[in-house]
Design a protein around this motif. Structure first.
Motif: not given
Length: 238
Positions: A185-190, A219-222, A227-238
């Motif tokens: 799962i790759s999430l760009v969080v606004v 599992h949180l991979k990275e 841009n200061d306030n956003g996040l890119w979250l990468i999860y992999s399957k356990n």
């Protein structure tokens, strides 16, 4: 693995919505640009969306072609061409009347992607003839109900798709999740909360395949700051 490696890549609000007013605000456009950049950087063999998302994102014909009076068309998979990049549309009832064989889009991460329709055998003959006339590929995955595991197996076997980006909407995402077909799962969080109760969540109870609901663990991979306030979250399957 007999199917592609599937990455659910989405933009979400802080409260996990993938539609809503937050996507229209100019101050958040930089996060949308990040999303498209990451889409390109993945270098996947294709992307997949549900019918509603495809309809809203890419142009369709305004008037369906309904005057086919020829013989029944065999419900056999149709490979119009092999391509470097594919746009896969989940369209069980045959409602996407494409105007061309490939996606036309300003973003090079989508432009030129050859279209593959994922159908059930219940679609009308007129629709299949239209796809053939336009040079759109299609495959069948179920008689009247969509079989997602079969669909993704065929995407690898028939088209050689090794890595696939799952990009919404919430129902398509939820259906893939319930069938345990998401590997990452790759999430760009606004940095915004979407308070509209009609906004669609990242994973909505799927209408394709399994209907049971239960928790899925990742599992949180990275985690990267954008841009200061956003996040890119990468999860992999356990």
């Amino acid at each position: 693995m007999d199917r592609p490696y599937i990455i659910c890549h989405m933009v979400t609000s802080l409260d996990g919505k993938v539609t809503g007013e937050f996507l229209k605000k100019s101050e958040y456009s930089k996060f949308i640009e990040d999303y498209y950049r990451i889409h390109r950087e993945y270098g996947a063999d294709g992307f997949l969306c549900g019918r509603v998302t495809m309809e809203g994102s890419f142009p369709q014909l305004t008037v369906p072609y309904n005057d086919y009076d020829g013989p029944p068309i065999a419900r056999e998979d149709y490979i119009a061409e092999k391509a470097a990049f594919y746009a896969v549309a989940i369209d069980p009832k045959g409602k996407l009347w494409w105007s061309d064989r490939a996606i036309s889009d300003p973003d090079e991460g989508y432009d030129g992607a050859h279209i593959i329709e994922v159908l059930t055998e219940s679609v009308p003959n007129a629709f299949l003839m239209h796809l053939r006339n336009k040079g759109v590929s299609y495959l069948f995955a179920g008689k009247t109900e969509l079989n997602l595991p079969l669909a993704v197996q065929k995407l690898k076997k028939l088209f050689g798709i090794q890595t696939l980006l799952l990009e919404g909407g919430g129902i398509a995402n939820g259906s893939f999740l319930q069938e345990e077909l998401i590997d990452e799962i790759s999430l760009v969080v606004v940095p915004a909360a979407e308070c509209n109760e009609d906004a669609i969540p990242l994973f909505k109870t799927g209408k394709y395949g399994a209907k049971t609901t239960f928790a899925k663990s990742f599992h949180l991979k990275e985690a990267k700051r954008l841009n200061d306030n956003g996040l890119w979250l990468i999860y992999s399957k356990n």
